[in-house]
Structures are given as C-alpha cells and as structure tokens.
Design a protein around this motif. Structure first.
Motif, PDB file in Angstrom:
ATOM      1  N   ASP A   1      -6.901  11.724   0.632  1.00  0.00           N
ATOM      2  CA  ASP A   1      -5.914  12.401   1.469  1.00  0.00           C
ATOM      3  C   ASP A   1      -4.505  11.872   1.181  1.00  0.00           C
ATOM      4  OD1 ASP A   1      -5.072  14.169   3.462  1.00  0.00           O
ATOM      5  OD2 ASP A   1      -5.594  12.818   5.110  1.00  0.00           O
ATOM      6  N   ALA A   2      -4.384  10.560   0.983  1.00  0.00           N
ATOM      7  CA  ALA A   2      -3.081   9.955   0.684  1.00  0.00           C
ATOM      8  C   ALA A   2      -2.549  10.442  -0.661  1.00  0.00           C
ATOM      9  CB  ALA A   2      -3.197   8.428   0.680  1.00  0.00           C
ATOM     10  N   VAL A   3      -3.407  10.479  -1.666  1.00  0.00           N
ATOM     11  CA  VAL A   3      -2.995  10.952  -2.994  1.00  0.00           C
ATOM     12  C   VAL A   3      -2.548  12.405  -2.898  1.00  0.00           C
ATOM     13  CG1 VAL A   3      -3.801  11.446  -5.345  1.00  0.00           C
ATOM     14  CG2 VAL A   3      -4.430   9.286  -4.233  1.00  0.00           C
ATOM     15  N   ARG A   4      -3.266  13.198  -2.131  1.00  0.00           N
ATOM     16  CA  ARG A   4      -2.934  14.621  -1.968  1.00  0.00           C
ATOM     17  C   ARG A   4      -1.603  14.791  -1.214  1.00  0.00           C
ATOM     18  NH1 ARG A   4      -7.670  16.171  -0.614  1.00  0.00           N
ATOM     19  NH2 ARG A   4      -7.490  15.729   1.594  1.00  0.00           N
ATOM     20  N   GLN A   5      -1.356  13.959  -0.208  1.00  0.00           N
ATOM     21  CA  GLN A   5      -0.151  14.114   0.616  1.00  0.00           C
ATOM     22  C   GLN A   5       1.105  13.506  -0.007  1.00  0.00           C
ATOM     23  OE1 GLN A   5      -0.038  13.699   4.885  1.00  0.00           O
ATOM     24  NE2 GLN A   5      -2.240  13.338   4.919  1.00  0.00           N
ATOM     25  N   TYR A   6       0.927  12.574  -0.934  1.00  0.00           N
ATOM     26  CA  TYR A   6       2.096  11.895  -1.489  1.00  0.00           C
ATOM     27  C   TYR A   6       2.953  12.848  -2.318  1.00  0.00           C
ATOM     28  CZ  TYR A   6       5.318   8.884  -3.767  1.00  0.00           C
ATOM     29  OH  TYR A   6       6.499   8.342  -4.196  1.00  0.00           O
TER      30      TYR A   6
ATOM     31  N   ILE B   1       4.158   2.969   1.791  1.00  0.00           N
ATOM     32  CA  ILE B   1       2.780   3.449   1.932  1.00  0.00           C
ATOM     33  C   ILE B   1       1.949   2.283   2.447  1.00  0.00           C
ATOM     34  CG2 ILE B   1       0.735   4.353   0.754  1.00  0.00           C
ATOM     35  CD1 ILE B   1       2.681   5.517  -1.385  1.00  0.00           C
ATOM     36  N   LEU B   2       1.312   2.472   3.597  1.00  0.00           N
ATOM     37  CA  LEU B   2       0.365   1.491   4.134  1.00  0.00           C
ATOM     38  C   LEU B   2      -1.022   2.010   3.793  1.00  0.00           C
ATOM     39  CD1 LEU B   2       1.980   0.802   7.622  1.00  0.00           C
ATOM     40  CD2 LEU B   2       2.115  -0.619   5.564  1.00  0.00           C
ATOM     41  N   MET B   3      -1.811   1.189   3.109  1.00  0.00           N
ATOM     42  CA  MET B   3      -3.080   1.647   2.556  1.00  0.00           C
ATOM     43  C   MET B   3      -4.219   0.744   2.997  1.00  0.00           C
ATOM     44  SD  MET B   3      -4.249   3.997   0.310  1.00  0.00           S
ATOM     45  CE  MET B   3      -2.899   4.507  -0.761  1.00  0.00           C
TER      46      MET B   3
ATOM     47  N   ASP C   1     -11.386   4.635  -1.537  1.00  0.00           N
ATOM     48  CA  ASP C   1     -10.831   3.395  -0.992  1.00  0.00           C
ATOM     49  C   ASP C   1      -9.369   3.240  -1.392  1.00  0.00           C
ATOM     50  OD1 ASP C   1     -10.535   1.403  -3.376  1.00  0.00           O
ATOM     51  OD2 ASP C   1     -12.519   2.311  -3.651  1.00  0.00           O
ATOM     52  N   GLY C   2      -8.701   2.279  -0.750  1.00  0.00           N
ATOM     53  CA  GLY C   2      -7.274   2.083  -0.958  1.00  0.00           C
ATOM     54  C   GLY C   2      -6.907   1.585  -2.341  1.00  0.00           C
ATOM     55  N   ILE C   3      -7.768   0.786  -2.952  1.00  0.00           N
ATOM     56  CA  ILE C   3      -7.491   0.277  -4.301  1.00  0.00           C
ATOM     57  C   ILE C   3      -7.493   1.436  -5.296  1.00  0.00           C
ATOM     58  CG2 ILE C   3      -8.318  -1.222  -6.168  1.00  0.00           C
ATOM     59  CD1 ILE C   3      -7.203  -2.804  -3.760  1.00  0.00           C
ATOM     60  N   THR C   4      -8.507   2.294  -5.215  1.00  0.00           N
ATOM     61  CA  THR C   4      -8.604   3.444  -6.118  1.00  0.00           C
ATOM     62  C   THR C   4      -7.425   4.388  -5.912  1.00  0.00           C
ATOM     63  OG1 THR C   4     -11.012   3.272  -6.076  1.00  0.00           O
ATOM     64  CG2 THR C   4     -10.089   5.374  -6.820  1.00  0.00           C
ATOM     65  N   ALA C   5      -7.090   4.657  -4.659  1.00  0.00           N
ATOM     66  CA  ALA C   5      -5.968   5.560  -4.364  1.00  0.00           C
ATOM     67  C   ALA C   5      -4.657   4.992  -4.896  1.00  0.00           C
ATOM     68  CB  ALA C   5      -5.871   5.797  -2.859  1.00  0.00           C
ATOM     69  N   THR C   6      -4.462   3.688  -4.733  1.00  0.00           N
ATOM     70  CA  THR C   6      -3.239   3.050  -5.219  1.00  0.00           C
ATOM     71  C   THR C   6      -3.149   3.151  -6.741  1.00  0.00           C
ATOM     72  OG1 THR C   6      -3.195   1.550  -3.333  1.00  0.00           O
ATOM     73  CG2 THR C   6      -1.948   0.869  -5.282  1.00  0.00           C
ATOM     74  N   LYS C   7      -4.261   2.893  -7.420  1.00  0.00           N
ATOM     75  CA  LYS C   7      -4.276   3.012  -8.884  1.00  0.00           C
ATOM     76  C   LYS C   7      -3.962   4.440  -9.317  1.00  0.00           C
ATOM     77  CE  LYS C   7      -7.212  -0.931  -9.863  1.00  0.00           C
ATOM     78  NZ  LYS C   7      -8.526  -1.440 -10.162  1.00  0.00           N
TER      79      LYS C   7
ATOM     80  N   LYS D   1      -0.225   5.060  -8.813  1.00  0.00           N
ATOM     81  CA  LYS D   1       0.587   4.328  -9.797  1.00  0.00           C
ATOM     82  C   LYS D   1       0.433   4.917 -11.201  1.00  0.00           C
ATOM     83  CE  LYS D   1       1.482   0.199  -7.257  1.00  0.00           C
ATOM     84  NZ  LYS D   1       1.884  -1.166  -7.307  1.00  0.00           N
ATOM     85  N   ASP D   2      -0.739   5.486 -11.499  1.00  0.00           N
ATOM     86  CA  ASP D   2      -0.934   6.148 -12.796  1.00  0.00           C
ATOM     87  C   ASP D   2      -0.174   7.473 -12.861  1.00  0.00           C
ATOM     88  OD1 ASP D   2      -2.579   4.129 -13.688  1.00  0.00           O
ATOM     89  OD2 ASP D   2      -4.451   5.230 -13.349  1.00  0.00           O
ATOM     90  N   LYS D   3      -0.088   8.142 -11.713  1.00  0.00           N
ATOM     91  CA  LYS D   3       0.512   9.487 -11.669  1.00  0.00           C
ATOM     92  C   LYS D   3       2.037   9.459 -11.559  1.00  0.00           C
ATOM     93  CE  LYS D   3      -0.240  13.912  -9.382  1.00  0.00           C
ATOM     94  NZ  LYS D   3      -1.018  14.634  -8.382  1.00  0.00           N
ATOM     95  N   TYR D   4       2.578   8.451 -10.860  1.00  0.00           N
ATOM     96  CA  TYR D   4       4.017   8.414 -10.591  1.00  0.00           C
ATOM     97  C   TYR D   4       4.629   7.114 -11.128  1.00  0.00           C
ATOM     98  CZ  TYR D   4       2.656  12.081  -7.334  1.00  0.00           C
ATOM     99  OH  TYR D   4       2.133  13.213  -6.780  1.00  0.00           O
ATOM    100  N   THR D   5       5.771   7.243 -11.789  1.00  0.00           N
ATOM    101  CA  THR D   5       6.436   6.051 -12.311  1.00  0.00           C
ATOM    102  C   THR D   5       7.228   5.340 -11.211  1.00  0.00           C
ATOM    103  OG1 THR D   5       8.286   7.407 -13.041  1.00  0.00           O
ATOM    104  CG2 THR D   5       6.605   6.883 -14.679  1.00  0.00           C
ATOM    105  N   GLN D   6       7.734   6.097 -10.262  1.00  0.00           N
ATOM    106  CA  GLN D   6       8.494   5.531  -9.141  1.00  0.00           C
ATOM    107  C   GLN D   6       7.685   5.725  -7.866  1.00  0.00           C
ATOM    108  OE1 GLN D   6      11.620   4.014  -9.078  1.00  0.00           O
ATOM    109  NE2 GLN D   6      11.500   3.987 -11.298  1.00  0.00           N
ATOM    110  N   LEU D   7       7.287   4.639  -7.254  1.00  0.00           N
ATOM    111  CA  LEU D   7       6.547   4.691  -5.989  1.00  0.00           C
ATOM    112  C   LEU D   7       7.213   3.748  -5.007  1.00  0.00           C
ATOM    113  CD1 LEU D   7       2.676   4.366  -6.548  1.00  0.00           C
ATOM    114  CD2 LEU D   7       3.885   6.295  -5.568  1.00  0.00           C
TER     115      LEU D   7
END
Length: 131
Positions: A48-53, A61-63, A71-77, A80-86
């Motif tokens: 849901d977080a990846v979709r909403q970002y 982002i609080l994860m 999980d939060g680790i997978t979503a964070t990865k 970070k893979d999709k966006y250069t600026q987070l």
C-alpha cells in the motif's frame, strides 16, 4: 489535544506517510503526529505504501518493519530502487534488542524508532533528520 499555541514555533508541518498494519497503532501514532501539527496519510502495509508514494508528496515515511502482504524492509527496498530521491524512511518496530537499529538501517532504513512511540521520540527524530 495540543492547541496550535502550544506547538513549538519552529516545528515545520510535515507530510508523513505512516505505514502500519495495526489499527490501534495507526490511531495512536496519527494522534501524536497530528497533535504536533503534521499531516498523515495512512498505508496499511508495504504494498500500500509503495502504491501511495508519489515523489514530492511526503516529507517523511514511517515504515513498520513487520506487516502482512509486504513488510517494511521489502517496501523500503522497492521505493529506493524505484526513486532516486526519497524522503527519509524511518523504521518502526517493537523490536528493541541491541543491534536491531543497526540491522534495520543496514537494510535500507534511514533511521529507526521503537514502539510504543511517544511525542518526544518524534521530536528527537525530526531534529536528528533536520526536517
């Protein structure tokens, strides 16, 4: 509730994506952060977080680390893979064992705080991250 007069004058209003699967934690954390003047968008899991970002939409982002679906680790990865600026991605977990903070930061988190969280935890975090 904290009135707007009681808020710290120099505290910026942040747009925060709160990723947390437990409703009670969503309510408690949202209440703390909104009473500090921040705007909260809820995500129920990592997917849901990846979709909403959206770039530029959030300042923080609080994860949650452990969630169903993703999980939060997978979503964070993924973020970070999709966006250069987070914005900073901060892990939330009830795990408070020695080494957990380093472990989660090694896995991509920019910072980490343990649950249950208090308003002081967020004030210190915001100060540490220079937000």
């Amino acid at each position: 509730r904290i009135s707007s007069d009681e808020r710290e004058v120099n505290t910026p209003t942040l747009r925060i994506l709160l990723t947390e699967d437990k409703k009670v934690n969503q309510k408690v954390i949202s209440l703390i952060l909104t009473s500090m003047g921040h705007h909260i968008t809820l995500a129920n899991n990592g997917e849901d977080a990846v979709r909403q970002y959206t770039p530029g939409k959030f300042d923080l982002i609080l994860m949650d680390i452990q969630m169903p679906v993703m999980d939060g680790i997978t979503a964070t990865k993924m973020l970070k893979d999709k966006y250069t600026q987070l914005p900073p991605v901060v892990g939330l977990s009830a795990n408070a064992l020695q080494g957990d903070r380093e472990k989660y930061m090694d896995q991509g988190m920019d910072d980490y705080i343990t649950k249950p969280v208090r308003s002081d935890d967020f004030k210190k975090l915001i100060s540490r991250l220079h937000l």
